[in-house]
Motif scaffolding. Structure first.
Motif, PDB file in Angstrom:
ATOM      1  N   VAL A 116       0.830  -1.209   0.000  1.00 33.78           N
ATOM      2  CA  VAL A 116       0.000   0.000   0.000  1.00 33.78           C
ATOM      3  C   VAL A 116       0.865   1.260   0.000  1.00 33.78           C
ATOM      4  CG1 VAL A 116      -1.717   1.288   1.337  1.00 33.78           C
ATOM      5  CG2 VAL A 116      -2.009  -1.152   0.958  1.00 33.78           C
ATOM      6  N   THR A 117       2.050   1.177   0.582  1.00 40.12           N
ATOM      7  CA  THR A 117       2.965   2.319   0.571  1.00 40.12           C
ATOM      8  C   THR A 117       3.282   2.744  -0.857  1.00 40.12           C
ATOM      9  OG1 THR A 117       3.923   1.653   2.681  1.00 40.12           O
ATOM     10  CG2 THR A 117       5.260   3.098   1.314  1.00 40.12           C
ATOM     11  N   LYS A 118       3.320   1.777  -1.779  1.00 46.98           N
ATOM     12  CA  LYS A 118       3.638   2.065  -3.185  1.00 46.98           C
ATOM     13  C   LYS A 118       2.401   2.413  -4.010  1.00 46.98           C
ATOM     14  CE  LYS A 118       7.591  -1.013  -3.035  1.00 46.98           C
ATOM     15  NZ  LYS A 118       8.165  -2.262  -3.488  1.00 46.98           N
ATOM     16  N   ALA A 119       1.215   2.207  -3.451  1.00 46.55           N
ATOM     17  CA  ALA A 119      -0.026   2.492  -4.177  1.00 46.55           C
ATOM     18  C   ALA A 119      -0.220   4.001  -4.302  1.00 46.55           C
ATOM     19  CB  ALA A 119      -1.213   1.868  -3.459  1.00 46.55           C
ATOM     20  N   GLU A 120      -0.909   4.379  -5.360  1.00 41.76           N
ATOM     21  CA  GLU A 120      -1.159   5.795  -5.610  1.00 41.76           C
ATOM     22  C   GLU A 120      -2.634   5.994  -5.908  1.00 41.76           C
ATOM     23  OE1 GLU A 120       1.310   6.481  -8.976  1.00 41.76           O
ATOM     24  OE2 GLU A 120       3.156   6.114  -7.870  1.00 41.76           O
TER      25      GLU A 120
END
Length: 190
Positions: A116-120
């Motif tokens: 989720v940290t990499k989700a945008e």
């Protein structure tokens, strides 16, 4: 080490990172199934999955695993598999003949946080998620988190059922997790 060690686990569990380090320590080759798919098909596994669908992806994964198995026969090698290989028995079967299936188990909440940290957020939708996540269904990170935590908890059961060895890691440094993985592999040999 005289045979293949096949690392299984969810996306974000550290298979590729730990596999590369393990291969250096054992002085043997490291192969990532996703890299082989990319070389064979000229596109990333994610793009192949998105463009051609799950069955084309699974066939590509099976072909990549066959190639790895053929080139690695009788050799020591560390292999990192894609997160969904637990749903692709033909691909898994190609690898496991001479190998030990090792499930890298990590708490689903840790894996989800990494993803989720990499989700945008793009407009009203979430993007940059794994290909199997139906991006169009989620509008917030919280919705993605709930979906992925359930998904990965179910996947963990699948991995435990097919693995020869389950290694439970913590949200620790890479070096600590590598040490724990090596220790579990050494104890498994005994």
């Amino acid at each position: 080490m005289t045979k293949m060690i096949i690392l299984l686990g969810c996306k974000g569990s550290g298979k590729s990172t730990l596999g590369g380090l393990l291969a250096k320590d054992y002085e043997c080759p490291f192969v990532d199934v996703d890299d082989v798919i990319t070389k064979m098909y000229g596109v990333s596994p994610r793009d192949l999955y998105k463009a051609k669908g799950v069955s084309a992806f699974m066939m590509a994964e099976e072909n990549a695993c066959k190639k790895i198995a053929d080139l690695s026969k009788g050799k020591s090698v560390i292999v990192s598999t894609g997160g969904g290989i637990c749903d692709n028995a033909p691909a898994l079967t190609k690898l496991q003949g001479d190998g030990t299936l090792v499930f890298i188990k990590l708490e689903p909440s840790i894996i989800v946080e990494r993803i989720v940290t990499k989700a945008e957020k793009t407009g009203d939708l979430m993007s940059n998620l794994p290909a199997y996540v139906p991006d169009s269904e989620f509008q917030t990170k919280e919705e993605v988190v709930a979906y992925l935590e359930k998904f990965y908890a179910e996947r963990a059961v699948q991995y435990e059922n097919i693995a020869d060895l389950t290694v439970e890691l913590k949200n620790a440094s890479i070096q600590d997790n590598l040490r724990d993985l090596k220790k579990a592999l050494e104890e498994y040999k005994e």
